[in-house]
Design an enzyme around this catalytic site. Structure first.
Site, PDB file in Angstrom:
ATOM      1  N   GLU A  10       0.882  -1.191   0.000  1.00  0.00           N
ATOM      2  CA  GLU A  10       0.000   0.000   0.000  1.00  0.00           C
ATOM      3  C   GLU A  10       0.913   1.233   0.000  1.00  0.00           C
ATOM      4  OE1 GLU A  10      -2.211   3.043   0.436  1.00  0.00           O
ATOM      5  OE2 GLU A  10      -3.324   1.159   0.203  1.00  0.00           O
ATOM      6  N   LYS A  69       1.151  13.825 -10.345  1.00  0.00           N
ATOM      7  CA  LYS A  69       2.132  13.140 -11.204  1.00  0.00           C
ATOM      8  C   LYS A  69       3.389  13.997 -11.358  1.00  0.00           C
ATOM      9  CE  LYS A  69       1.667   9.633 -12.872  1.00  0.00           C
ATOM     10  NZ  LYS A  69       1.918   8.286 -12.269  1.00  0.00           N
ATOM     11  N   VAL A 105       1.556   9.201 -22.951  1.00  0.00           N
ATOM     12  CA  VAL A 105       0.334   9.948 -23.235  1.00  0.00           C
ATOM     13  C   VAL A 105      -0.858   9.005 -22.987  1.00  0.00           C
ATOM     14  CG1 VAL A 105       1.385  11.641 -24.758  1.00  0.00           C
ATOM     15  CG2 VAL A 105       0.671   9.427 -25.691  1.00  0.00           C
ATOM     16  N   SER A 136      -8.957   5.275 -19.476  1.00  0.00           N
ATOM     17  CA  SER A 136      -8.304   5.931 -20.627  1.00  0.00           C
ATOM     18  C   SER A 136      -8.822   5.370 -21.949  1.00  0.00           C
ATOM     19  CB  SER A 136      -6.775   5.802 -20.541  1.00  0.00           C
ATOM     20  OG  SER A 136      -6.353   4.472 -20.439  1.00  0.00           O
TER      21      SER A 136
HETATM   22  N1  LIG Z   1      -3.889   5.008 -18.632  1.00  0.00           N
HETATM   23  C1  LIG Z   1      -3.339   6.100 -19.128  1.00  0.00           C
HETATM   24  O1  LIG Z   1      -3.807   6.665 -20.122  1.00  0.00           O
HETATM   25  C2  LIG Z   1      -2.080   6.654 -18.517  1.00  0.00           C
HETATM   26  C3  LIG Z   1      -1.408   7.663 -19.213  1.00  0.00           C
HETATM   27  C4  LIG Z   1      -0.235   8.176 -18.679  1.00  0.00           C
HETATM   28  C5  LIG Z   1       0.245   7.697 -17.485  1.00  0.00           C
HETATM   29  N2  LIG Z   1      -0.438   6.729 -16.826  1.00  0.00           N
HETATM   30  C6  LIG Z   1       0.134   6.231 -15.566  1.00  0.00           C
HETATM   31  O2  LIG Z   1       0.265   4.829 -15.681  1.00  0.00           O
HETATM   32  C7  LIG Z   1       0.105   4.220 -14.412  1.00  0.00           C
HETATM   33  C8  LIG Z   1      -0.970   3.144 -14.501  1.00  0.00           C
HETATM   34  O3  LIG Z   1      -2.178   3.748 -14.936  1.00  0.00           O
HETATM   35  P1  LIG Z   1      -3.445   2.851 -15.333  1.00  0.00           P
HETATM   36  O4  LIG Z   1      -4.214   3.620 -16.340  1.00  0.00           O
HETATM   37  O5  LIG Z   1      -3.001   1.473 -15.613  1.00  0.00           O
HETATM   38  O6  LIG Z   1      -4.268   2.948 -13.963  1.00  0.00           O
HETATM   39  P2  LIG Z   1      -5.018   1.853 -13.079  1.00  0.00           P
HETATM   40  O7  LIG Z   1      -5.535   0.758 -13.905  1.00  0.00           O
HETATM   41  O8  LIG Z   1      -6.018   2.614 -12.247  1.00  0.00           O
HETATM   42  O9  LIG Z   1      -3.852   1.333 -12.142  1.00  0.00           O
HETATM   43  C9  LIG Z   1      -3.420   2.037 -11.016  1.00  0.00           C
HETATM   44  C10 LIG Z   1      -2.882   1.039 -10.021  1.00  0.00           C
HETATM   45  O10 LIG Z   1      -2.402   1.733  -8.861  1.00  0.00           O
HETATM   46  C11 LIG Z   1      -2.867   1.033  -7.725  1.00  0.00           C
HETATM   47  N3  LIG Z   1      -3.047   1.918  -6.573  1.00  0.00           N
HETATM   48  C12 LIG Z   1      -3.833   3.017  -6.473  1.00  0.00           C
HETATM   49  N4  LIG Z   1      -3.746   3.535  -5.243  1.00  0.00           N
HETATM   50  C13 LIG Z   1      -2.896   2.753  -4.546  1.00  0.00           C
HETATM   51  C14 LIG Z   1      -2.423   2.769  -3.201  1.00  0.00           C
HETATM   52  N5  LIG Z   1      -2.811   3.698  -2.333  1.00  0.00           N
HETATM   53  N6  LIG Z   1      -1.548   1.805  -2.832  1.00  0.00           N
HETATM   54  C15 LIG Z   1      -1.152   0.846  -3.708  1.00  0.00           C
HETATM   55  N7  LIG Z   1      -1.585   0.777  -4.967  1.00  0.00           N
HETATM   56  C16 LIG Z   1      -2.440   1.716  -5.384  1.00  0.00           C
HETATM   57  C17 LIG Z   1      -4.221   0.475  -8.129  1.00  0.00           C
HETATM   58  O11 LIG Z   1      -4.586  -0.589  -7.289  1.00  0.00           O
HETATM   59  P3  LIG Z   1      -6.100  -1.114  -7.197  1.00  0.00           P
HETATM   60  O12 LIG Z   1      -6.285  -1.987  -8.412  1.00  0.00           O
HETATM   61  O13 LIG Z   1      -6.127  -1.843  -5.906  1.00  0.00           O
HETATM   62  O14 LIG Z   1      -6.969   0.095  -7.241  1.00  0.00           O
HETATM   63  C18 LIG Z   1      -3.943   0.044  -9.556  1.00  0.00           C
HETATM   64  O15 LIG Z   1      -3.388  -1.233  -9.588  1.00  0.00           O
HETATM   65  C19 LIG Z   1      -0.192   5.338 -13.439  1.00  0.00           C
HETATM   66  O16 LIG Z   1       1.008   5.728 -12.827  1.00  0.00           O
HETATM   67  C20 LIG Z   1      -0.717   6.451 -14.333  1.00  0.00           C
HETATM   68  O17 LIG Z   1      -0.507   7.722 -13.781  1.00  0.00           O
HETATM   69  C21 LIG Z   1      -1.590   6.192 -17.309  1.00  0.00           C
END
Ligand SMILES: NC(=O)c1ccc[n+]([C@@H]2O[C@H](COP(=O)([O-])OP(=O)(O)OC[C@H]3O[C@@H](n4cnc5c(N)ncnc54)[C@H](OP(=O)(O)O)[C@@H]3O)[C@@H](O)[C@H]2O)c1
Length: 342
Positions: A72, A177, A201, A215
């Site tokens: 966590e 971020k 992106v 996204s």
């Molecule tokens: N998707 C996009 O378009 C995009 C674009 C640019 C950058 N990003 C970056 O890429 C990364 C992944 O994004 P994603 O779209 O794959 O998001 P996601 O599916 O929401 O994944 C986020 C992960 O972080 C975990 N998390 C959240 N709060 C937490 C906490 N307090 N302690 C431990 N774990 C925690 C979540 O766990 P739970 O499953 O338990 O909630 C989930 O596994 C992030 O850093 C995001 O900023 C994403």
């Protein structure tokens, strides 16, 4: 040549950790790492929650080379066990809440402190040679003073003061971020830890997660006609200056490339496509005439204001495999399997 961080040729016996492994991007990354032969320590908030981890356990190779750890972001030392013995760490987890009640305590502080928490565990481990931290284009492109056709590279930073003062929709996410990435780079410098950041992106494509990633919903709002997500993607262009897209498989390959490439250092933008809402809508209406894609948008600029560049990543040897056709074809197929498009 610098020491190889992990053995990219034969990954057997090389252990890496992925934080937030249940999420969209991280679970695809775990799949790719297992395919390559890595042993993966995957952190999740609740390994006992079958609904949140089943898609990880079902990946080919998981039974032999995937180990789940509870961790966590807000708990000191929470990542120690997962990171112990690892050669590399992919720090992907971040608190994602676009409409938090308490932006500072729900999103901003946990993102910064959580990142530092993971990095401290890496230092303690004495085995981690590199950490790839997943940042976001939200850390480079938000700047009121950006000019038309502004070129955005790794020297650019989002204007946090503007976000904290004007508070446009979802402002706390880009602030979290930006400050988390800055904290990670500073920690790396001060503590002598090899920290590399990747700046994706909007990530689009298929997903192995049980829920549909936000996204992908955003990118497909032109086809689904969802007014809420359509409004959100317009908001994204208005605040960030463009709609910029990358395929989930490319973004995961870029993570692995940065882990395996000894000379990688600092920030790396991961962006093959910059466009705008009106241009994307026109493209989608031609490619998918079977859906009723709206093409008249008077309330957003017709062209992107900024050009987010992946020159550094590409010149260091990475090549994108997926263009706009593949990004959308794969996402549309995925939405059909989920019953979200006919
Ligand atoms: N998707 C996009 O378009 C995009 C674009 C640019 C950058 N990003 C970056 O890429 C990364 C992944 O994004 P994603 O779209 O794959 O998001 P996601 O599916 O929401 O994944 C986020 C992960 O972080 C975990 N998390 C959240 N709060 C937490 C906490 N307090 N302690 C431990 N774990 C925690 C979540 O766990 P739970 O499953 O338990 O909630 C989930 O596994 C992030 O850093 C995001 O900023 C994403």
């Amino acid at each position: 040549m610098a020491e190889t961080i992990v053995n990219g040729q034969d990954c057997k016996g090389t252990t890496v950790c992925v934080t937030g492994a249940s999420g969209f991007m991280a679970s695809w990354l775990v799949k790719r790492l297992l395919q390559k032969g890595y042993t993966v320590h995957a952190t999740v908030r609740d390994p006992e929650n079958e609904a949140k981890v089943r898609h990880l356990l079902d990946i080919s190779g998981a039974a032999e080379r995937l180990k789940l750890f509870r961790a966590e972001l807000s708990e000191d030392g929470s990542y120690d066990a997962a990171v112990a013995g690892c050669h590399g760490v992919f720090h992907v987890a971040t608190p994602i809440d676009f409409e938090p009640k308490d932006p500072e305590n729900d999103v901003i502080k946990p993102a910064i402190n959580g990142t530092l928490n993971v990095l401290k565990s890496c230092t303690k481990s004495k085995t981690v040679k590199r950490v790839v931290v997943t940042s976001s284009a939200a850390t480079v492109s938000i700047n009121e003073s950006a000019e038309q056709n502004q070129y955005i590279d790794e020297s650019c930073w989002t204007d946090v003061d503007f976000l904290q003062t004007k508070k446009p929709p979802t402002w706390s996410y880009p602030v979290s971020k930006t400050l988390a990435e800055q904290a990670a780079l500073q920690y790396g410098k001060e503590q002598g830890l090899d920290v590399v950041t990747i700046i994706p992106v909007l990530v689009v494509g298929p997903s192995i997660t049980p829920s549909v990633p936000s996204s992908v919903q955003l990118a497909l709002s032109f086809l689904t006609g969802n007014p809420h997500t359509l409004q959100a993607i317009k908001g994204m262009q208005l605040v960030s200056g463009s709609v910029s897209l990358v395929h989930v498989d490319d973004v995961c390959s870029a993570h692995i490339f940065l882990m395996e490439n000894p000379s990688a250092e600092g920030r790396h933008i991961c962006c093959p496509i910059n466009t705008s809402v009106p241009q994307l809508a026109k493209y989608l209406s031609k490619r998918y005439p079977q859906y009723n894609v709206p093409t008249q948008f008077e309330d957003v600029p017709q062209t992107a204001k900024v050009n987010i560049s992946s020159k550094k990543l590409v010149e260091s040897g990475f090549s994108f495999k997926f263009g706009i056709d593949e990004i959308y074809d794969d996402a549309v197929e995925y939405f059909k399997t989920k019953g979200l498009l006919n």
